[in-house]
Enzyme design. Structure first.
Site, mmCIF file in Angstrom:
data_model
loop_
_atom_site.group_PDB
_atom_site.id
_atom_site.type_symbol
_atom_site.label_atom_id
_atom_site.label_comp_id
_atom_site.label_asym_id
_atom_site.label_seq_id
_atom_site.Cartn_x
_atom_site.Cartn_y
_atom_site.Cartn_z
ATOM 1 N N LYS A 143 0.867 -1.180 0.000
ATOM 2 C CA LYS A 143 0.000 0.000 0.000
ATOM 3 C C LYS A 143 0.906 1.233 0.000
ATOM 4 C CE LYS A 143 -4.122 1.531 2.508
ATOM 5 N NZ LYS A 143 -5.061 1.893 1.471
ATOM 6 N N GLU A 175 -9.059 -4.460 -9.173
ATOM 7 C CA GLU A 175 -9.615 -3.743 -8.011
ATOM 8 C C GLU A 175 -9.894 -2.310 -8.416
ATOM 9 O OE1 GLU A 175 -6.420 -3.529 -5.039
ATOM 10 O OE2 GLU A 175 -5.005 -3.107 -6.646
HETATM 11 C C1 LIG Z 1 -5.629 -0.364 -3.851
HETATM 12 C C2 LIG Z 1 -6.560 -0.713 -2.746
HETATM 13 N N1 LIG Z 1 -7.270 -1.864 -2.822
HETATM 14 C C3 LIG Z 1 -8.127 -2.215 -1.830
HETATM 15 C C4 LIG Z 1 -8.312 -1.409 -0.708
HETATM 16 C C5 LIG Z 1 -9.276 -1.830 0.393
HETATM 17 O O1 LIG Z 1 -8.563 -2.192 1.552
HETATM 18 P P1 LIG Z 1 -9.193 -2.104 3.021
HETATM 19 O O2 LIG Z 1 -10.416 -2.952 3.023
HETATM 20 O O3 LIG Z 1 -8.136 -2.625 3.919
HETATM 21 O O4 LIG Z 1 -9.506 -0.663 3.263
HETATM 22 C C6 LIG Z 1 -7.583 -0.225 -0.603
HETATM 23 C C7 LIG Z 1 -7.764 0.610 0.599
HETATM 24 O O5 LIG Z 1 -7.249 1.663 0.733
HETATM 25 C C8 LIG Z 1 -6.684 0.127 -1.635
HETATM 26 O O6 LIG Z 1 -5.969 1.269 -1.575
#
Ligand SMILES: Cc1ncc(COP(=O)(O)O)c(C=O)c1O
Length: 274
Positions: A143, A175
């Site tokens: 991230k 995603e």
């Molecule tokens: C690229 C990406 N995919 C998926 C997610 C979802 O992750 P989470 O459920 O931990 O917020 C995020 C969250 O910021 C993200 O930046």
């Protein structure tokens, strides 16, 4: 925006919450982060967020010099001081000073407590439209703070009247810029396994869905959007948002489906008792 920050082990407020201009996060976008939130006065799945933050840090060869307990203790000080109903917590680790003697020998750890964004209720009740875009994030399991592509696409997104972007890459559905994406077929929940960020919400939903659904984590072909009964996206800030259209194709009958409603209900029950 009201926020309270923890920078270089100090608690800073308002415009005092700043970092030096030589930080590698600013100069070279060399930084990772995570985003957690509060429910009922508790940090939701904070150990999952910190574990992912540590994996992200390792992905950029950055060392995090704080234990989980130190992070949580200081986070709670920030959140208490912020004193808002819906607090979010941003954890950041940057490469530190750009002129460090050894690269990354002084990574900079930052936490920011801030008011969570609010989303209009029609998003959850009526569902949203996504537009596909051919893209895969660099280091998909990490991230990083690099959301450049998502921001760059804002004008196109507005022109297409899409709520958000759905990244697809070489025939596979991945995603959204800030959310995971699921399709529903019969009683199967299907979501990408590789080349996406493994969301904390995604993981919680796997658990909550176990009794009613089969979860498939695998490659999702773009053509599967044509035969999906339902779709939804998940994230810490948005929880579960129904998706009723992708580009020109309706998902299922173009209305929010029963499975998505069940997931939303299960999640709500879970956070109510968290
Ligand atoms: C690229 C990406 N995919 C998926 C997610 C979802 O992750 P989470 O459920 O931990 O917020 C995020 C969250 O910021 C993200 O930046």
């Amino acid at each position: 925006m009201k926020q309270v920050a923890f920078v270089d082990s100090k608690i800073l407020r308002g415009s005092d919450a700043c970092i030096p201009v030589d930080d590698l996060g600013l100069q070279r976008a060399y930084a990772v982060f995570d985003y957690a939130r509060m429910y009922n006065g508790r940090l939701f799945h904070i150990h999952d967020h910190i574990a992912r933050f540590r994996r992200s840090a390792a992905g950029l060869h950055l060392e995090l010099d704080y234990t989980d307990e130190e992070i949580i203790r200081n986070a709670m000080i920030l959140v208490d001081e912020l004193n808002v109903e819906n607090a979010g917590l941003r954890l950041l680790l940057t490469g530190g000073p750009a002129h460090g003697s050894t690269l990354f020998d002084q990574p900079r750890f930052i936490m920011i407590a801030e008011q969570l964004p609010e989303y209009p209720s029609h998003v959850f009740q009526k569902g949203v439209k996504l537009m596909t875009y051919e893209f895969q994030r660099d280091l998909p399991h990490v991230k990083t703070t690099n959301y450049m592509n998502a921001f760059r696409l804002e004008p196109l997104k507005r022109e297409k009247k899409a709520y958000d972007i759905l990244y697809v890459w070489q025939g596979k559905v991945l995603e959204c810029p800030r959310d995971n994406f699921f399709i529903v077929r019969g009683n199967k929940l299907i979501t990408a396994k590789d080349n996406v960020l493994h969301g904390v919400t995604r993981k919680v939903i796997f658990e909550l869905a176990r009794d009613d659904f089969t979860v498939e984590e695998r490659d999702v072909a773009v053509e599967e959007l044509d035969v999906a009964d339902e779709a939804f996206l998940t994230s810490t800030t948005k929880q579960t948002v129904p998706v009723v259209q992708v580009d020109d194709r309706k998902i299922g009958d173009g209305k929010v489906g029963e499975c998505t409603r069940t997931i939303i209900m299960r999640f709500q029950d879970y956070i109510d008792s968290y």
